[in-house]
Design a protein around this motif. Structure first.
Motif, mmCIF file in Angstrom:
data_model
loop_
_atom_site.group_PDB
_atom_site.id
_atom_site.type_symbol
_atom_site.label_atom_id
_atom_site.label_comp_id
_atom_site.label_asym_id
_atom_site.label_seq_id
_atom_site.Cartn_x
_atom_site.Cartn_y
_atom_site.Cartn_z
ATOM 1 N N VAL A 186 4.756 2.004 -0.026
ATOM 2 C CA VAL A 186 5.481 0.816 -0.497
ATOM 3 C C VAL A 186 6.985 1.032 -0.296
ATOM 4 O O VAL A 186 7.701 0.133 0.152
ATOM 5 C CB VAL A 186 5.162 0.516 -1.978
ATOM 6 C CG1 VAL A 186 5.993 -0.645 -2.495
ATOM 7 C CG2 VAL A 186 3.686 0.201 -2.143
ATOM 8 N N SER A 235 4.787 -0.895 -6.565
ATOM 9 C CA SER A 235 3.591 -0.033 -6.441
ATOM 10 C C SER A 235 2.667 -0.165 -7.648
ATOM 11 O O SER A 235 1.465 -0.359 -7.467
ATOM 12 C CB SER A 235 3.965 1.435 -6.272
ATOM 13 O OG SER A 235 4.713 1.607 -5.133
ATOM 14 N N LEU A 273 -1.015 -1.821 -7.256
ATOM 15 C CA LEU A 273 -1.772 -0.567 -7.167
ATOM 16 C C LEU A 273 -3.095 -0.640 -6.390
ATOM 17 O O LEU A 273 -3.306 0.145 -5.470
ATOM 18 C CB LEU A 273 -2.006 -0.015 -8.576
ATOM 19 C CG LEU A 273 -2.168 1.490 -8.714
ATOM 20 C CD1 LEU A 273 -0.935 2.227 -8.223
ATOM 21 C CD2 LEU A 273 -2.405 1.846 -10.175
ATOM 22 N N VAL A 312 -2.636 -1.238 -2.428
ATOM 23 C CA VAL A 312 -1.893 -0.314 -1.574
ATOM 24 C C VAL A 312 -2.854 0.764 -1.091
ATOM 25 O O VAL A 312 -3.638 1.280 -1.872
ATOM 26 C CB VAL A 312 -0.722 0.323 -2.363
ATOM 27 C CG1 VAL A 312 0.068 1.278 -1.474
ATOM 28 C CG2 VAL A 312 0.185 -0.745 -2.933
ATOM 29 N N ALA A 321 10.602 -0.652 -5.548
ATOM 30 C CA ALA A 321 9.373 -0.327 -4.811
ATOM 31 C C ALA A 321 8.459 0.595 -5.616
ATOM 32 O O ALA A 321 7.276 0.317 -5.796
ATOM 33 C CB ALA A 321 9.725 0.322 -3.475
ATOM 34 N N GLY A 322 9.029 1.688 -6.128
ATOM 35 C CA GLY A 322 8.202 2.735 -6.731
ATOM 36 C C GLY A 322 7.803 2.479 -8.163
ATOM 37 O O GLY A 322 6.724 2.889 -8.594
ATOM 38 N N LYS A 367 0.807 6.253 -2.232
ATOM 39 C CA LYS A 367 0.970 4.807 -2.456
ATOM 40 C C LYS A 367 2.458 4.466 -2.577
ATOM 41 O O LYS A 367 2.945 3.521 -1.959
ATOM 42 C CB LYS A 367 0.275 4.384 -3.751
ATOM 43 C CG LYS A 367 -1.241 4.205 -3.650
ATOM 44 C CD LYS A 367 -1.797 3.871 -5.029
ATOM 45 C CE LYS A 367 -3.311 3.886 -5.088
ATOM 46 N NZ LYS A 367 -3.954 2.701 -4.526
ATOM 47 N N GLY A 368 3.163 5.238 -3.380
ATOM 48 C CA GLY A 368 4.582 4.979 -3.628
ATOM 49 C C GLY A 368 5.404 5.150 -2.365
ATOM 50 O O GLY A 368 6.353 4.401 -2.117
ATOM 51 N N SER A 403 10.795 6.515 -4.044
ATOM 52 C CA SER A 403 9.781 5.551 -4.472
ATOM 53 C C SER A 403 8.471 6.261 -4.798
ATOM 54 O O SER A 403 7.820 5.978 -5.811
ATOM 55 C CB SER A 403 9.573 4.521 -3.354
ATOM 56 O OG SER A 403 8.420 3.765 -3.605
ATOM 57 N N SER A 404 8.104 7.222 -3.957
ATOM 58 C CA SER A 404 6.890 8.006 -4.175
ATOM 59 C C SER A 404 6.948 8.730 -5.517
ATOM 60 O O SER A 404 5.986 8.734 -6.288
ATOM 61 C CB SER A 404 6.740 9.012 -3.027
ATOM 62 O OG SER A 404 5.839 10.029 -3.377
ATOM 63 N N THR A 458 6.424 6.282 -8.415
ATOM 64 C CA THR A 458 5.021 5.861 -8.533
ATOM 65 C C THR A 458 4.163 6.986 -9.113
ATOM 66 O O THR A 458 3.258 6.739 -9.905
ATOM 67 C CB THR A 458 4.468 5.410 -7.172
ATOM 68 O OG1 THR A 458 5.340 4.425 -6.640
ATOM 69 C CG2 THR A 458 3.079 4.825 -7.301
#
Lengths: 98, 425
Positions: free
Chosen positions: B340, B321, B325, B328, B316-317, B336-337, B374-375, B378
């Motif tokens: 997703v 993402s 980009l 999202v 995901a990240g 964003k991260g 994930s965040s 990203t």
């Protein structure tokens, strides 16, 4: 694509501008615009603070605090108490950012 | 100069005819096995080169010898992409191929996936393309071989000089940001290459992305050469020259296309996978840990959902993402991260809970921790983009780090409660 709104440190000083247009050539994101031989900022949110324009302005009509927009560089800079640097290609560095 | 070169090779050998054959052998050596001109001595000190293309072959041999001598003098072996030499007013300049080989392309792939690129450079200095002469353009680039390759590839069919700056093997844009692709280095190389003797015009073409490092007006006052900032991409440089040094708005703008983003993801995914191994070890120990020691069966069975979710957060990240980009929501990369990550984790939890029962504290920990991971991945991608700036990343880091610390603490508490519950019953 745009990044965060109203964060860029770019400032224009149209009173210093000689109207040469060098900054318009070097800006990779069309941030600037020229009217009546005076520079102004057209879209600040597109500015990534690369410093191309300020570096090539001989008249100090633009100012910006430059640096790398890279999270790991900033974290590394914070941890080592130094300026954010991605240290690309520096001896012993692995997983660099550019 | 020429005689010097010939004498350099000719030392100690016998008659003139013999030395010529020897020179040709050097030439063959310089060009590799594929190059083997036939040279005979007619017995009177003159040489006959076989075939009808006499003049051409003799010329080739001559250039090869010059090149060989040049490489010897520089104490370096001949790179595969050097195909000959150009005799210039200032000396012998190696001539480079404008077609990339399979090896070049393979190396470019390696650059995208590994630390290979950290030591992927060419010798700084002057190179020639085609039959470069005193009217030919001078194009400046960095000594990262990938950058150099893209430039020479775009010059197919043209005669030009390439002036390679020493950036420590870093690409133009990054090196310009650091100042190694900068005014001082350019001035030094212009002087070292004796450009004012080499060419009759007085300008050099610097890639636009070199502008953060190169002060055009300062280079001109130091060397007399004006700096023309060319297009962003090497592929546009020929049209830029043909348009009378005019770049269109499009040529002046940096892109960040789907393919650009996709190509950059391996360098996000690979470091993430390294973190994943440590994470896996922790998860296996945590879930296997019982009052009597680590139970392997538990480690695998109970840990598996978390191992899967960990992999999902990387996909995901560090993959989804970045490639999605622009689609999202939010401008912040951390946000964003997280978005997703939440979608992917929710999907995975839904699938997993169809197969096995998930404890409510583990479920809570999953929703708190994995979108956060994930965040984080990203957010790392900010370093690869073409549009994020220092102030913006600093701003979002300030909030993101607090968020990450709080979320990690909540995860830890949830896991401890889960463990206490398990042990109690």
């Amino acid at each position: 694509m745009k990044y965060l709104s109203k964060v860029s440190t770019l400032k224009a000083f149209p009173e210093n501008c000689a109207g040469c247009g060098k900054c318009l050539d070097v800006c990779p994101h069309s941030v600037l615009t020229m009217a009546a031989r005076r520079i102004s900022i057209h879209d600040i949110d597109r500015c990534m603070e690369c410093g191309a324009c300020t570096n090539n302005c001989a008249f100090e009509a633009l100012k910006v605090k430059t640096g790398v927009g890279c999270a790991s560089a900033i974290i590394n800079g914070f941890l080592t108490n130094s300026a954010p640097s991605c240290d690309c290609g520096a001896a012993g560095s692995v997983g660099t950012c550019c | 100069m020429v005689m010097e070169n010939l004498n350099g090779i000719n030392h100690g050998s016998g008659n003139k005819g013999e030395s010529y054959v020897l020179l040709c052998r050097y030439a063959a050596q310089a060009f590799g096995d594929g190059y083997n001109p036939q040279v005979f001595s007619d017995g009177y000190g003159t040489q006959v080169v076989s075939g009808a293309r006499d003049a051409q072959v003799v010329d080739d041999v001559y250039k090869a010898i010059c090149l060989y001598t040049y490489c010897r003098a520089q104490r370096r072996s001949l790179p595969q992409w050097v195909t000959g030499a150009v005799m210039s007013k200032t000396g012998i300049v190696p001539k480079v191929a404008t077609r990339l080989t399979a090896k070049d392309h393979w190396e470019h792939v390696m650059c995208r996936v590994s630390a290979f690129r950290l030591n992927y450079s060419v010798q700084p200095g002057l190179y020639a393309v085609g039959e470069a002469g005193d009217n030919s353009e001078v194009l400046v680039t960095a000594n990262y071989k990938y950058s150099f390759d893209l430039l020479r590839q775009s010059l197919d069919g043209l005669s030009a000089w390439i002036l390679v700056l020493d950036t420590g093997g870093i690409n133009v844009w990054c090196a310009a940001g650091k100042g190694t692709f900068g005014t001082d280095e350019l001035v030094r190389r212009i002087e070292e290459a004796r450009l004012s003797e080499l060419v009759t015009h007085r300008h050099v073409i610097v890639p636009q992305l070199g502008a953060p490092g190169v002060k055009g007006y300062a280079v001109q006052s130091a060397t007399g050469f004006s700096v023309l900032f060319g297009p962003v991409y090497a592929r546009d440089v020929v049209s830029y020259i043909k348009n009378g040094y005019q770049a269109t708005r499009q040529m002046r703008t940096v892109n960040f296309t789907f393919i650009d983003r996709l190509i950059l993801t391996p360098m996000e995914i690979i470091p993430a996978i390294k973190k994943y191994f440590i994470f896996s070890l922790f998860i296996l120990v945590f879930f296997g840990l019982g009052p009597t020691g680590i139970i392997f069966n538990n480690a695998i069975h109970r840990g598996l959902p978390f191992l899967l979710l960990g992999a999902a957060s990387i996909i995901a990240g560090a993959l989804l993402s970045p490639i999605l980009l622009p689609y999202v929501p939010f401008r912040s990369f951390a946000a964003k991260g997280w978005v997703v990550g939440l979608v992917v984790v929710h999907g995975c939890v839904h699938l997993i809970s169809q197969l096995v029962h998930m404890d409510k504290f583990l479920l809570a920990a999953s929703y708190v921790f994995f979108p956060m991971a994930s965040s984080f991945f990203t957010l790392q991608f900010t370093g690869s983009t073409t549009f994020t700036g220092l102030s913006g990343v600093k701003k979002e880091l300030k909030y993101a780090i607090i968020f990450y610390v709080v979320m990690s603490a909540i995860t830890l508490v949830a896991l401890i409660i889960y463990k206490v519950n398990i042990w109690r019953f």
